[in-house]
Write a protein that holds these residues in place. Sequence first.
Motif, PDB file in Angstrom:
ATOM      1  N   ASP A 149      47.678  49.329  89.688  1.00 30.98           N
ATOM      2  CA  ASP A 149      47.414  49.389  88.663  1.00 30.98           C
ATOM      3  C   ASP A 149      48.380  50.573  87.968  1.00 30.98           C
ATOM      4  O   ASP A 149      48.327  50.543  86.748  1.00 30.98           O
ATOM      5  CB  ASP A 149      45.908  50.677  88.252  1.00 30.98           C
ATOM      6  CG  ASP A 149      45.256  51.417  87.734  1.00 30.98           C
ATOM      7  OD1 ASP A 149      44.888  50.503  85.900  1.00 30.98           O
ATOM      8  OD2 ASP A 149      45.692  52.374  87.162  1.00 30.98           O
ATOM      9  N   HIS A 150      49.295  51.151  88.970  1.00 30.84           N
ATOM     10  CA  HIS A 150      50.285  51.819  88.167  1.00 30.84           C
ATOM     11  C   HIS A 150      51.162  51.247  88.202  1.00 30.84           C
ATOM     12  O   HIS A 150      52.191  51.946  87.492  1.00 30.84           O
ATOM     13  CB  HIS A 150      50.458  53.160  89.190  1.00 30.84           C
ATOM     14  CG  HIS A 150      49.835  54.197  89.920  1.00 30.84           C
ATOM     15  ND1 HIS A 150      50.189  55.370  89.952  1.00 30.84           N
ATOM     16  CD2 HIS A 150      48.290  54.358  89.254  1.00 30.84           C
ATOM     17  CE1 HIS A 150      48.765  56.183  89.743  1.00 30.84           C
ATOM     18  NE2 HIS A 150      47.469  55.236  89.727  1.00 30.84           N
ATOM     19  N   GLY A 151      52.146  49.998  88.641  1.00 29.72           N
ATOM     20  CA  GLY A 151      52.686  49.500  88.333  1.00 29.72           C
ATOM     21  C   GLY A 151      53.903  49.393  89.529  1.00 29.72           C
ATOM     22  O   GLY A 151      55.551  49.143  88.705  1.00 29.72           O
ATOM     23  N   HIS A 152      53.520  50.062  90.418  1.00 32.65           N
ATOM     24  CA  HIS A 152      54.765  50.471  91.022  1.00 32.65           C
ATOM     25  C   HIS A 152      54.600  51.119  92.759  1.00 32.65           C
ATOM     26  O   HIS A 152      52.620  50.873  92.492  1.00 32.65           O
ATOM     27  CB  HIS A 152      55.733  52.197  90.542  1.00 32.65           C
ATOM     28  CG  HIS A 152      54.614  53.363  90.906  1.00 32.65           C
ATOM     29  ND1 HIS A 152      54.602  53.654  89.383  1.00 32.65           N
ATOM     30  CD2 HIS A 152      53.878  53.580  91.469  1.00 32.65           C
ATOM     31  CE1 HIS A 152      53.763  54.465  89.459  1.00 32.65           C
ATOM     32  NE2 HIS A 152      53.340  54.834  91.083  1.00 32.65           N
ATOM     33  N   VAL A 153      55.107  51.205  93.320  1.00 30.33           N
ATOM     34  CA  VAL A 153      54.955  51.469  95.204  1.00 30.33           C
ATOM     35  C   VAL A 153      54.204  52.741  95.544  1.00 30.33           C
ATOM     36  O   VAL A 153      54.984  53.267  95.155  1.00 30.33           O
ATOM     37  CB  VAL A 153      55.995  50.358  95.882  1.00 30.33           C
ATOM     38  CG1 VAL A 153      55.704  51.214  97.208  1.00 30.33           C
ATOM     39  CG2 VAL A 153      56.098  49.545  95.336  1.00 30.33           C
ATOM     40  N   HIS A 154      53.312  52.734  96.253  1.00 32.15           N
ATOM     41  CA  HIS A 154      53.299  54.048  96.438  1.00 32.15           C
ATOM     42  C   HIS A 154      53.859  54.787  98.060  1.00 32.15           C
ATOM     43  O   HIS A 154      53.795  54.120  98.961  1.00 32.15           O
ATOM     44  CB  HIS A 154      51.505  55.012  96.580  1.00 32.15           C
ATOM     45  CG  HIS A 154      51.603  55.004  95.611  1.00 32.15           C
ATOM     46  ND1 HIS A 154      50.035  54.889  94.803  1.00 32.15           N
ATOM     47  CD2 HIS A 154      52.059  54.963  94.326  1.00 32.15           C
ATOM     48  CE1 HIS A 154      49.816  55.076  93.261  1.00 32.15           C
ATOM     49  NE2 HIS A 154      50.846  55.308  92.621  1.00 32.15           N
TER      50      HIS A 154
HETATM   51 ZN    ZN Z   1      51.947  55.576  90.801  1.00 34.17          ZN
END
Ligand code: ZN
Length: 154
Positions: A149-154
């Motif tokens: 959803d965010h388009g990046h790694v957490h």
């Molecule tokens: Zn994020």
Amino acid sequence: MTIDKDRVVSIHYKLTNDDGEVIDSSEGTEPLTYLHGAANIIPGLEKELTGKKVGDSLKVTVKPEDGYGEVNPELIQIVPAETFKGVDKLEPGMHFQADSPDGHAMMIVVEAVNGDEITVNGNHPLAGQVLHFDVTVDSIREATPEEIDHGHVH
Ligand code: ZN
């Protein structure tokens, strides 16, 4: 598991330019971790990693159009020294944040100081360069729904 869209991938890499000089490397540090298929890394490298698995090593040559783009001559300008009012000593190589013509923040580098004439360059430092990557795939996992959803790694 192979590298595919919506998977979190860690890679060790070494980046050299056309002269064989090392520009960047993950040697001795954590691998680079990114979300595949989300344009987190340059397209020329992402494309070649698709389908690879943990332990695979590859060499990838990336042309400017698949990397950081060609040098845009319009982003190299001469500005008056008063633009940098408040800076004690202006020297080539200094970085500043500036506003691009479309209102975004961009990084500029001072290329030359000639009395009152300051040459600045707003191109990415790797624009116009052919990039050579030595890459080893370190790990692959499914991304979480939130990461996708965010388009990046957490
Ligand atoms: Zn994020």
